[in-house]
Write a protein that holds these residues in place. Structure first.
Motif, PDB file in Angstrom:
ATOM      1  N   ARG A  38     -92.802 -31.713  72.596  1.00 60.95           N
ATOM      2  CA  ARG A  38     -91.443 -31.639  71.579  1.00 60.95           C
ATOM      3  C   ARG A  38     -90.321 -31.764  72.544  1.00 60.95           C
ATOM      4  NH1 ARG A  38     -92.272 -25.040  70.394  1.00 60.95           N
ATOM      5  NH2 ARG A  38     -91.725 -24.353  72.505  1.00 60.95           N
ATOM      6  N   THR A  91     -87.705 -25.101  66.896  1.00 57.09           N
ATOM      7  CA  THR A  91     -87.139 -26.444  66.275  1.00 57.09           C
ATOM      8  C   THR A  91     -86.849 -27.561  67.218  1.00 57.09           C
ATOM      9  OG1 THR A  91     -85.787 -25.050  64.743  1.00 57.09           O
ATOM     10  CG2 THR A  91     -84.913 -27.213  65.221  1.00 57.09           C
ATOM     11  N   VAL A  93     -88.061 -32.130  67.918  1.00 58.51           N
ATOM     12  CA  VAL A  93     -89.115 -33.330  67.359  1.00 58.51           C
ATOM     13  C   VAL A  93     -90.228 -33.359  68.005  1.00 58.51           C
ATOM     14  CG1 VAL A  93     -89.244 -35.960  67.072  1.00 58.51           C
ATOM     15  CG2 VAL A  93     -86.930 -34.787  66.778  1.00 58.51           C
ATOM     16  N   GLN A 119     -89.902 -34.439  62.862  1.00 62.77           N
ATOM     17  CA  GLN A 119     -88.860 -33.264  62.861  1.00 62.77           C
ATOM     18  C   GLN A 119     -89.388 -31.715  62.240  1.00 62.77           C
ATOM     19  OE1 GLN A 119     -85.506 -33.283  64.201  1.00 62.77           O
ATOM     20  NE2 GLN A 119     -85.979 -31.240  64.005  1.00 62.77           N
ATOM     21  N   THR A 121     -88.090 -28.145  61.860  1.00 66.73           N
ATOM     22  CA  THR A 121     -86.800 -27.323  61.840  1.00 66.73           C
ATOM     23  C   THR A 121     -87.037 -25.759  61.144  1.00 66.73           C
ATOM     24  OG1 THR A 121     -85.389 -29.148  61.414  1.00 66.73           O
ATOM     25  CG2 THR A 121     -84.354 -27.182  60.929  1.00 66.73           C
TER      26      THR A 121
END
Length: 124
Positions: A38, A91, A93, A119, A121
């Protein structure tokens, strides 16, 4: 060539859950590792979890232990990342990656194929 396609990202409240999927196509291997990484805004990409394709061995970064679970469906060439008890700091990508070289390490790779990213979030 190996193609990796992630799906399952989105917006979730803190404490919620999401499941990411990574579908692999192209070359098929019996002994390659798969990982999830990530990258949060302004930060470097970091390892999250990894799994051996055939043996089911797994490895997690400390911050997600007990909350995230990596698994795979070898028949469908798909790897999953189940994320529970999500926090705002999760949070980012999220990228799926494959390590196809002989003796690739679950934790250290090298990972030589990457997906486009999904993504995630988490709102507070």
């Amino acid at each position: 060539q190996v193609q990796l396609v992630e799906s399952g990202g989105g917006l979730v409240q803190a404490g919620g859950s999401l499941r990411l999927s990574c579908a692999a196509s192209g070359r098929t291997f019996s002994n390659y590792v798969m990982g999830w990484f990530r990258q949060a805004p302004g930060k470097e990409r970091e390892f999250v979890a990894g799994i051996s394709w055939s043996g089911g061995s797994t490895y997690y970064t400390e911050s997600v232990k007990g909350r995230f679970t990596i698994s795979r469906d070898t028949a469908k060439n798909t790897v999953f990342l189940q994320m529970n008890s999500l926090k705002p700091e999760d949070t980012a990508v999220y990228y799926c990656a494959a390590g196809t070289r002989t003796n690739a390490s679950i934790r250290y790779g090298p990972y030589d194929y990457w997906g486009q990213g999904a993504q995630v979030t988490v709102s507070s």
